[in-house]
Design a protein around this motif. Structure first.
Motif, PDB file in Angstrom:
ATOM      1  N   ILE A 219       0.866  -1.182   0.000  1.00 17.25           N
ATOM      2  CA  ILE A 219       0.000   0.000   0.000  1.00 17.25           C
ATOM      3  C   ILE A 219       0.901   1.230   0.000  1.00 17.25           C
ATOM      4  O   ILE A 219       1.707   1.426   0.906  1.00 17.25           O
ATOM      5  N   PHE A 220       0.777   2.028  -1.033  1.00 16.59           N
ATOM      6  CA  PHE A 220       1.631   3.206  -1.190  1.00 16.59           C
ATOM      7  C   PHE A 220       0.785   4.470  -1.099  1.00 16.59           C
ATOM      8  O   PHE A 220      -0.352   4.509  -1.581  1.00 16.59           O
ATOM      9  N   GLU A 221       1.358   5.501  -0.494  1.00 12.88           N
ATOM     10  CA  GLU A 221       0.660   6.775  -0.340  1.00 12.88           C
ATOM     11  C   GLU A 221       1.189   7.820  -1.317  1.00 12.88           C
ATOM     12  O   GLU A 221       2.401   7.972  -1.490  1.00 12.88           O
ATOM     13  N   ALA A 222       0.288   8.495  -1.963  1.00 12.44           N
ATOM     14  CA  ALA A 222       0.603   9.653  -2.803  1.00 12.44           C
ATOM     15  C   ALA A 222      -0.599  10.578  -2.688  1.00 12.44           C
ATOM     16  O   ALA A 222      -1.732  10.114  -2.566  1.00 12.44           O
ATOM     17  N   HIS A 223      -0.382  11.876  -2.739  1.00 10.90           N
ATOM     18  CA  HIS A 223      -1.447  12.808  -2.373  1.00 10.90           C
ATOM     19  C   HIS A 223      -1.892  13.667  -3.561  1.00 10.90           C
ATOM     20  O   HIS A 223      -1.519  14.830  -3.684  1.00 10.90           O
ATOM     21  N   ASP A 224      -2.684  13.034  -4.429  1.00 11.89           N
ATOM     22  CA  ASP A 224      -3.336  13.758  -5.538  1.00 11.89           C
ATOM     23  C   ASP A 224      -2.352  14.589  -6.350  1.00 11.89           C
ATOM     24  O   ASP A 224      -2.620  15.742  -6.675  1.00 11.89           O
ATOM     25  N   SER A 225      -1.235  13.994  -6.677  1.00 10.65           N
ATOM     26  CA  SER A 225      -0.203  14.758  -7.370  1.00 10.65           C
ATOM     27  C   SER A 225       0.469  13.919  -8.442  1.00 10.65           C
ATOM     28  O   SER A 225       0.906  12.795  -8.185  1.00 10.65           O
ATOM     29  N   TYR A 226       0.570  14.474  -9.640  1.00 12.60           N
ATOM     30  CA  TYR A 226       1.277  13.808 -10.735  1.00 12.60           C
ATOM     31  C   TYR A 226       2.724  13.527 -10.348  1.00 12.60           C
ATOM     32  O   TYR A 226       3.233  12.428 -10.569  1.00 12.60           O
ATOM     33  N   SER A 227       3.363  14.519  -9.749  1.00 10.14           N
ATOM     34  CA  SER A 227       4.787  14.368  -9.423  1.00 10.14           C
ATOM     35  C   SER A 227       5.025  13.266  -8.406  1.00 10.14           C
ATOM     36  O   SER A 227       6.012  12.512  -8.498  1.00 10.14           O
ATOM     37  N   GLU A 228       4.117  13.109  -7.436  1.00 12.90           N
ATOM     38  CA  GLU A 228       4.284  12.045  -6.450  1.00 12.90           C
ATOM     39  C   GLU A 228       4.105  10.675  -7.093  1.00 12.90           C
ATOM     40  O   GLU A 228       4.792   9.720  -6.740  1.00 12.90           O
ATOM     41  N   GLY A 229       3.189  10.583  -8.043  1.00 12.76           N
ATOM     42  CA  GLY A 229       3.018   9.330  -8.767  1.00 12.76           C
ATOM     43  C   GLY A 229       4.250   8.994  -9.579  1.00 12.76           C
ATOM     44  O   GLY A 229       4.696   7.837  -9.621  1.00 12.76           O
ATOM     45  N   TYR A 230       4.810  10.017 -10.207  1.00 19.33           N
ATOM     46  CA  TYR A 230       6.016   9.817 -11.026  1.00 19.33           C
ATOM     47  C   TYR A 230       7.178   9.334 -10.154  1.00 19.33           C
ATOM     48  O   TYR A 230       7.897   8.394 -10.508  1.00 19.33           O
ATOM     49  N   GLU A 231       7.356   9.975  -9.007  1.00 22.13           N
ATOM     50  CA  GLU A 231       8.461   9.620  -8.113  1.00 22.13           C
ATOM     51  C   GLU A 231       8.287   8.226  -7.503  1.00 22.13           C
ATOM     52  O   GLU A 231       9.253   7.578  -7.123  1.00 22.13           O
ATOM     53  N   LEU A 232       7.040   7.777  -7.431  1.00 28.44           N
ATOM     54  CA  LEU A 232       6.747   6.469  -6.843  1.00 28.44           C
ATOM     55  C   LEU A 232       7.125   5.313  -7.767  1.00 28.44           C
ATOM     56  O   LEU A 232       7.299   4.177  -7.317  1.00 28.44           O
ATOM     57  N   ALA A 233       7.264   5.603  -9.053  1.00 26.93           N
ATOM     58  CA  ALA A 233       7.494   4.555 -10.054  1.00 26.93           C
ATOM     59  C   ALA A 233       8.724   3.700  -9.743  1.00 26.93           C
ATOM     60  O   ALA A 233       8.677   2.470  -9.826  1.00 26.93           O
ATOM     61  N   GLU A 234       9.823   4.322  -9.371  1.00 25.22           N
ATOM     62  CA  GLU A 234      11.053   3.572  -9.123  1.00 25.22           C
ATOM     63  C   GLU A 234      10.904   2.619  -7.941  1.00 25.22           C
ATOM     64  O   GLU A 234      11.348   1.465  -7.996  1.00 25.22           O
ATOM     65  N   THR A 235      10.269   3.110  -6.866  1.00 26.05           N
ATOM     66  CA  THR A 235      10.061   2.260  -5.688  1.00 26.05           C
ATOM     67  C   THR A 235       9.185   1.064  -6.036  1.00 26.05           C
ATOM     68  O   THR A 235       9.481  -0.078  -5.649  1.00 26.05           O
ATOM     69  N   ILE A 236       8.107   1.311  -6.752  1.00 22.10           N
ATOM     70  CA  ILE A 236       7.189   0.234  -7.125  1.00 22.10           C
ATOM     71  C   ILE A 236       7.870  -0.780  -8.030  1.00 22.10           C
ATOM     72  O   ILE A 236       7.721  -2.000  -7.874  1.00 22.10           O
ATOM     73  N   LYS A 237       8.658  -0.301  -8.976  1.00 19.55           N
ATOM     74  CA  LYS A 237       9.398  -1.209  -9.865  1.00 19.55           C
ATOM     75  C   LYS A 237      10.377  -2.064  -9.063  1.00 19.55           C
ATOM     76  O   LYS A 237      10.456  -3.292  -9.248  1.00 19.55           O
ATOM     77  N   ASN A 238      11.116  -1.438  -8.174  1.00 17.30           N
ATOM     78  CA  ASN A 238      12.128  -2.158  -7.391  1.00 17.30           C
ATOM     79  C   ASN A 238      11.509  -3.178  -6.438  1.00 17.30           C
ATOM     80  O   ASN A 238      12.175  -4.132  -6.030  1.00 17.30           O
ATOM     81  N   ASP A 239      10.235  -2.956  -6.057  1.00 19.85           N
ATOM     82  CA  ASP A 239       9.556  -3.896  -5.169  1.00 19.85           C
ATOM     83  C   ASP A 239       8.988  -5.100  -5.913  1.00 19.85           C
ATOM     84  O   ASP A 239       8.374  -5.978  -5.304  1.00 19.85           O
ATOM     85  N   GLY A 240       9.169  -5.139  -7.220  1.00 19.53           N
ATOM     86  CA  GLY A 240       8.699  -6.277  -7.995  1.00 19.53           C
ATOM     87  C   GLY A 240       7.204  -6.291  -8.237  1.00 19.53           C
ATOM     88  O   GLY A 240       6.629  -7.324  -8.597  1.00 19.53           O
ATOM     89  N   VAL A 241       6.559  -5.165  -8.062  1.00 23.02           N
ATOM     90  CA  VAL A 241       5.117  -5.052  -8.303  1.00 23.02           C
ATOM     91  C   VAL A 241       4.854  -5.132  -9.805  1.00 23.02           C
ATOM     92  O   VAL A 241       5.592  -4.552 -10.600  1.00 23.02           O
ATOM     93  N   ASP A 242       3.799  -5.850 -10.188  1.00 20.73           N
ATOM     94  CA  ASP A 242       3.495  -5.951 -11.619  1.00 20.73           C
ATOM     95  C   ASP A 242       2.104  -5.410 -11.972  1.00 20.73           C
ATOM     96  O   ASP A 242       1.658  -5.547 -13.110  1.00 20.73           O
ATOM     97  N   ALA A 243       1.426  -4.790 -10.997  1.00 25.47           N
ATOM     98  CA  ALA A 243       0.122  -4.183 -11.263  1.00 25.47           C
ATOM     99  C   ALA A 243      -0.246  -3.269 -10.110  1.00 25.47           C
ATOM    100  O   ALA A 243       0.244  -3.432  -8.986  1.00 25.47           O
ATOM    101  N   ALA A 244      -1.133  -2.313 -10.373  1.00 20.69           N
ATOM    102  CA  ALA A 244      -1.566  -1.400  -9.309  1.00 20.69           C
ATOM    103  C   ALA A 244      -2.936  -0.835  -9.615  1.00 20.69           C
ATOM    104  O   ALA A 244      -3.276  -0.566 -10.774  1.00 20.69           O
ATOM    105  N   PHE A 245      -3.716  -0.653  -8.543  1.00 24.82           N
ATOM    106  CA  PHE A 245      -4.926   0.149  -8.622  1.00 24.82           C
ATOM    107  C   PHE A 245      -4.620   1.474  -7.943  1.00 24.82           C
ATOM    108  O   PHE A 245      -4.173   1.503  -6.789  1.00 24.82           O
TER     109      PHE A 245
END
Length: 341
Positions: A219-245
């Motif tokens: 479960i990842f937190e981002a606060h209604d922001s394009y930039s926060e979603g963009y910055e989250l990409a690397e963490t999600i990739k490194n965690d081996g996640v293959d899908a997200a809602f």
């Protein structure tokens, strides 16, 4: 005592304060002791005192004006809600005061007090949980309040929304049924009512039904922001996640672009579903698969409900798909585009 005979002097006399103090309370001036403010508001509520500066308002005890508190005027989600509100307000000949709270608790309290000082007949509030101070303002006021397109921590406030739990469960289930092995949930604060009591339980229910162990690290937190979603990409990739809602389209667009810039193929290597289906979901490439919300209808039904509350008619709304307590639940949908299999 006849309603038309209630004046500021009557309120001051009953509350045993000066007329200046009553005026400060009515106009939202913060320089009043909390216990004094509470006492004056109780008397105002008891006497149904509604001072107005407009002659028509003085005669009818109504300003035919409603206040709308919006967290961000640049967010298409809230803009589409506001359009539905405005159209129904115009139909019923109400003026609308639209104010931007910048998703800031202090400013939200300030704008609500300002609206009350302007003697609006009702308020439509957009946003998430409210502070105890704002909750007290609502409780001590005779002005009806409707929450549009979200949930708050005040169960007494009427809301118009979709079933966030069911929508999250359906999106997560779709991903799990289409080859996803490690599905993340991307939301705002995990502590807000809409996430804590609805989206997270929906996510957990989908995992349980599929026999997948729940991992709160997904479960990842981002606060209604394009930039926060963009910055989250690397963490999600490194965690081996293959899908997200993802609950918000702006965050989803940022995550999509962040993953693409990291060389991740969407939807080949990563599937993505967003939660609001604003125009942003269609301007991205690839276009975002999304839960759909009847945003215009949510706004329109919220205003229709408010007109009933302002007129003392609390019958259940004919527009309601489902009614749960003080919530009117409208149907959501699903549209498959290019970010899922």
């Amino acid at each position: 005592m006849k309603k038309q005979s209630v004046t500021i002097y009557t309120v001051a006399r009953e509350a045993r304060v000066s007329m200046a103090t009553v005026s400060r309370v009515v106009n939202g001036n913060p320089n009043v002791k909390p216990e004094t403010r509470k006492k004056v508001l109780e008397v105002i509520k008891e006497l149904n005192y509604r001072p107005n500066a407009v002659a028509r308002g003085l005669a009818s005890k109504k300003t035919t004006t409603v206040g709308v508190v919006i967290p961000s005027v640049t967010n298409d989600y809230f803009a589409r809600l506001a359009l539905g509100i405005d159209d129904i307000a115009s139909m019923y000949k109400y003026n609308m005061i639209l104010t931007n709270s910048d998703a800031d608790d202090g400013k939200a309290l300030q704008v609500v007090r300002s609206m009350m000082a302007k003697q609006v007949d009702g308020i439509i509030f957009m946003g998430h949980d409210i502070t105890p101070e704002l909750q007290t303002e609502f409780e001590n006021s005779t002005i009806p309040v409707v929450v549009a397109g979200s949930m708050t921590n005040d169960a007494d406030l009427a809301t118009v929304r979709i079933d966030y739990r069911k929508a999250t469960q359906e999106a997560t289930t779709y991903l799990l049924e289409h080859e996803a092995k490690k599905v993340a949930l991307v939301i705002g604060s995990q502590l807000t009512t809409v996430n804590k009591d609805f989206r997270i339980p929906g996510y957990q229910a989908a995992l349980e039904a599929a026999g997948v162990a729940f991992d709160d690290g997904l479960i990842f937190e981002a606060h209604d922001s394009y930039s926060e979603g963009y910055e989250l990409a690397e963490t999600i990739k490194n965690d081996g996640v293959d899908a997200a809602f993802v609950s918000d389209d702006g965050i989803a667009a940022g995550l999509l672009n962040g993953l693409t810039d990291l060389g991740v193929d969407v939807p080949g290597e990563f599937q993505l579903i967003t939660g609001n289906d604003t125009k942003l979901a269609e301007v991205t490439r690839p276009m975002l698969t999304s839960i759909t919300q009847p945003l215009y209808d949510i706004g329109a039904v919220s205003m229709r409900l408010l007109t009933k509350l302002m007129n003392g008619d609390q019958e259940e709304s004919q527009e309601a798909t489902t009614i749960e307590g003080s919530s009117i639940i409208l149907n959501h949908g699903f549209v498959k585009r290019q970010t899922t299999h």
